[in-house]
Design an enzyme around this catalytic site. Structure first.
Site, PDB file in Angstrom:
ATOM      1  N   LYS A  35     -48.538  72.039 -62.817  1.00  9.99           N
ATOM      2  CA  LYS A  35     -49.385  71.457 -61.766  1.00  9.99           C
ATOM      3  C   LYS A  35     -48.499  70.823 -60.690  1.00  9.99           C
ATOM      4  O   LYS A  35     -47.305  70.619 -60.906  1.00  9.99           O
ATOM      5  CB  LYS A  35     -50.310  70.416 -62.380  1.00  9.99           C
ATOM      6  CG  LYS A  35     -49.566  69.280 -63.078  1.00  9.99           C
ATOM      7  CD  LYS A  35     -50.520  68.291 -63.705  1.00  9.99           C
ATOM      8  CE  LYS A  35     -49.774  67.230 -64.485  1.00  9.99           C
ATOM      9  NZ  LYS A  35     -50.557  66.044 -64.719  1.00  9.99           N
ATOM     10  N   ARG A 129     -59.887  58.772 -69.213  1.00  8.10           N
ATOM     11  CA  ARG A 129     -59.803  59.401 -67.887  1.00  8.10           C
ATOM     12  C   ARG A 129     -60.750  60.598 -67.853  1.00  8.10           C
ATOM     13  O   ARG A 129     -61.723  60.596 -67.121  1.00  8.10           O
ATOM     14  CB  ARG A 129     -58.353  59.820 -67.616  1.00  8.10           C
ATOM     15  CG  ARG A 129     -58.129  60.433 -66.275  1.00  8.10           C
ATOM     16  CD  ARG A 129     -56.671  60.743 -66.013  1.00  8.10           C
ATOM     17  NE  ARG A 129     -56.148  61.836 -66.829  1.00  8.10           N
ATOM     18  CZ  ARG A 129     -54.919  62.350 -66.706  1.00  8.10           C
ATOM     19  NH1 ARG A 129     -54.088  61.857 -65.800  1.00  8.10           N
ATOM     20  NH2 ARG A 129     -54.507  63.348 -67.478  1.00  8.10           N
ATOM     21  N   TYR A 256     -36.047  49.779 -38.174  1.00  5.98           N
ATOM     22  CA  TYR A 256     -37.227  49.047 -37.706  1.00  5.98           C
ATOM     23  C   TYR A 256     -37.282  47.634 -38.277  1.00  5.98           C
ATOM     24  O   TYR A 256     -36.916  47.411 -39.444  1.00  5.98           O
ATOM     25  CB  TYR A 256     -38.511  49.754 -38.162  1.00  5.98           C
ATOM     26  CG  TYR A 256     -38.763  51.074 -37.490  1.00  5.98           C
ATOM     27  CD1 TYR A 256     -38.989  51.167 -36.124  1.00  5.98           C
ATOM     28  CD2 TYR A 256     -38.797  52.256 -38.228  1.00  5.98           C
ATOM     29  CE1 TYR A 256     -39.228  52.387 -35.510  1.00  5.98           C
ATOM     30  CE2 TYR A 256     -39.038  53.485 -37.630  1.00  5.98           C
ATOM     31  CZ  TYR A 256     -39.256  53.534 -36.270  1.00  5.98           C
ATOM     32  OH  TYR A 256     -39.496  54.739 -35.659  1.00  5.98           O
ATOM     33  N   MET A 304     -39.571  57.630 -40.894  1.00  5.50           N
ATOM     34  CA  MET A 304     -40.276  58.870 -41.231  1.00  5.50           C
ATOM     35  C   MET A 304     -39.294  60.024 -41.488  1.00  5.50           C
ATOM     36  O   MET A 304     -39.486  60.827 -42.399  1.00  5.50           O
ATOM     37  CB  MET A 304     -41.245  59.236 -40.096  1.00  5.50           C
ATOM     38  CG  MET A 304     -42.199  60.351 -40.461  1.00  5.50           C
ATOM     39  SD  MET A 304     -43.248  60.858 -39.106  1.00  5.50           S
ATOM     40  CE  MET A 304     -44.253  59.412 -38.836  1.00  5.50           C
TER      41      MET A 304
HETATM   42  C1  LIG Z   1     -53.397  67.120 -69.178  1.00  3.82           C
HETATM   43  C2  LIG Z   1     -51.920  66.971 -69.200  1.00  3.82           C
HETATM   44  N1  LIG Z   1     -51.219  67.555 -70.167  1.00  3.82           N
HETATM   45  C3  LIG Z   1     -49.874  67.462 -70.237  1.00  3.82           C
HETATM   46  C4  LIG Z   1     -49.169  66.740 -69.298  1.00  3.82           C
HETATM   47  C5  LIG Z   1     -47.662  66.682 -69.400  1.00  3.82           C
HETATM   48  O1  LIG Z   1     -47.173  65.378 -69.536  1.00  3.82           O
HETATM   49  P1  LIG Z   1     -45.610  65.096 -69.474  1.00  3.82           P
HETATM   50  O2  LIG Z   1     -45.175  65.455 -68.089  1.00  3.82           O
HETATM   51  O3  LIG Z   1     -45.483  63.642 -69.731  1.00  3.82           O
HETATM   52  O4  LIG Z   1     -44.974  65.967 -70.487  1.00  3.82           O
HETATM   53  C6  LIG Z   1     -49.851  66.109 -68.260  1.00  3.82           C
HETATM   54  C7  LIG Z   1     -49.120  65.314 -67.275  1.00  3.82           C
HETATM   55  O5  LIG Z   1     -49.546  64.396 -66.675  1.00  3.82           O
HETATM   56  C8  LIG Z   1     -51.272  66.231 -68.208  1.00  3.82           C
HETATM   57  O6  LIG Z   1     -51.984  65.650 -67.239  1.00  3.82           O
END
Ligand SMILES: Cc1ncc(COP(=O)(O)O)c(C=O)c1O
Length: 369
Positions: A35, A129, A256, A304
């Site tokens: 992701k 969550r 700045y 920036m």
């Molecule tokens: C649903 C889910 N699975 C697995 C992971 C992997 O976690 P990590 O990067 O701590 O191994 C994440 C990371 O946030 C996650 O959101």
């Protein structure tokens, strides 16, 4: 090419993935999390590389992330861990992405899909969550018995010990125990829940399960695991170079709002990286970079597009050239300043650091996918 860039080492990625697979053992489900553009590393190159060493699935959060991978020709299973509405669920089905369903609303959406699809179910064991209540497992099972188009291929949960916690095994063990009742209900489904933290602590030895490692695949240990001996190799290094040099007199300010003033005549280098590149503004007067193998201090506000560092300690050494390399994090032949060290110095964690590196920083991929 821009002289601020992220090097991505594919051989290190392969090395880490093989190492983690080895820890995981023979369990057939190993699903690296890719992701957020593979934690900022560039999802397509990462996924192609991991495919070449053999993994079962990939994890994303957005349907868009999954579609991007499909359009790049990725054929492996892709689990989507996000929340869904009608449109995104239909798109997921169209691109053969596997939704991870985490509430009844989504069960209803999926139930309306006009063909048979595989789904995974997520249960809440303490993260609060996403996910069904564990106590609801039997009800969900019964509901799904009447949704003939939905095949529950997998069940999972997510551990609250992950990012910068994890040394306390007992919370994760409690979550695993809690999940046991879900396993008892969905007996034929694949179980997965091991994040990097749980994998590095070998918590699967008691309850075997599939793995979804993220940060460790990229060569970074979650914080508080510094005592875990494992040869993970950081896949990303962020580099830049000296853009300009300025001699400033004692009491002159830099950047700045004049938050930093020179305590003596100083040599200041301007580095072409700023918060638009994902080098956060709160690093102002806190972070360090690496110059000729030594830490140098960020002085003044991060702008920036630019950040200034103090090179005064080097002014009497070999002439400093415009274009000389600066390691923002990572290593070269002269030394190392790793992402987790920068993260610690700036009170953030490496997850945020690597995922925030923005699109305008070219990824220079080193090695073969
Ligand atoms: C649903 C889910 N699975 C697995 C992971 C992997 O976690 P990590 O990067 O701590 O191994 C994440 C990371 O946030 C996650 O959101």
């Amino acid at each position: 090419m821009r002289r601020t860039y992220a090097e991505i080492y594919l051989d290190r990625l392969k090395h880490n993935a093989k190492l983690l697979r080895g820890i995981h053992g023979d369990h057939p489900f190993f699903c690296p999390m890719v992701k957020a553009n593979a934690y900022g590393h560039g999802d397509i190159a990462v996924v192609k590389t991991l495919t070449s060493i053999g993994v079962n699935a990939f994890g994303v959060v957005l349907v868009e992330e999954g579609i991007r991978l499909r359009k790049a020709g990725i054929k492996e299973k892709i689990l989507v861990f996000g929340t869904f509405d009608r449109e995104s669920l239909d798109e997921a089905v169209e691109f053969d992405l596997t939704p991870v369903i985490s509430d009844r609303y989504q069960v209803n959406l999926a139930g309306q899909v006009k063909r048979k699809i595989n789904i995974h179910l997520k249960f809440n064991t303490g993260m609060n969550r996403l996910g069904f209540d564990v106590e609801d497992a039997k009800n969900i099972f019964d509901i799904l018995q009447n949704r003939k188009n939905l095949n529950v291929e997998g069940i999972c949960t997510h551990f609250l010990n992950g990012e910068d916690s994890g040394a306390d095994k007992s919370i994760t063990e409690y979550q695993m125990e809690k999940f046991q009742s879900v396993r008892n209900v969905f007996q034929t489904a694949t179980v997965h829940y091991l994040n990097s933290s749980a994998l590095l602590l070998n918590l699967h030895k008691k309850h075997s399960a599939g793995a979804r490692p993220g940060i460790s695949i990229y060569g970074i240990k979650p914080a508080l695991h510094t005592d875990v001996k494992i040869d993970l190799r950081p896949v990303m290094q962020l580099k830049s170079s000296i853009g300009q040099l300025h001699e400033v007199f004692k009491n002159s300010s830099v950047s700045y709002s004049a938050t930093w003033k020179a305590s003596k005549d100083s040599l200041i280098a301007t580095i072409p990286i700023g918060y638009a590149d994902g080098y956060p503004r709160h690093f102002s007067n806190q972070a360090e970079m690496l110059f000729r193998g030594h830490r140098v201090k960020v002085v003044g506000i991060v702008c920036m597009d630019y950040t200034m560092v103090d090179l005064t300690p080097f002014r009497n050494e070999k002439k400093i050239e415009i274009g000389e390399e600066i390691v923002v994090f990572g290593q070269n032949n002269h030394g190392a300043y790793h992402s987790w060290e920068l993260a610690r110095d700036t009170k953030t964690h490496p997850y945020e650091l690597v995922t925030r590196i923005s699109e305008r920083v070219p990824r220079v991929v080193i090695g073969q996918t």
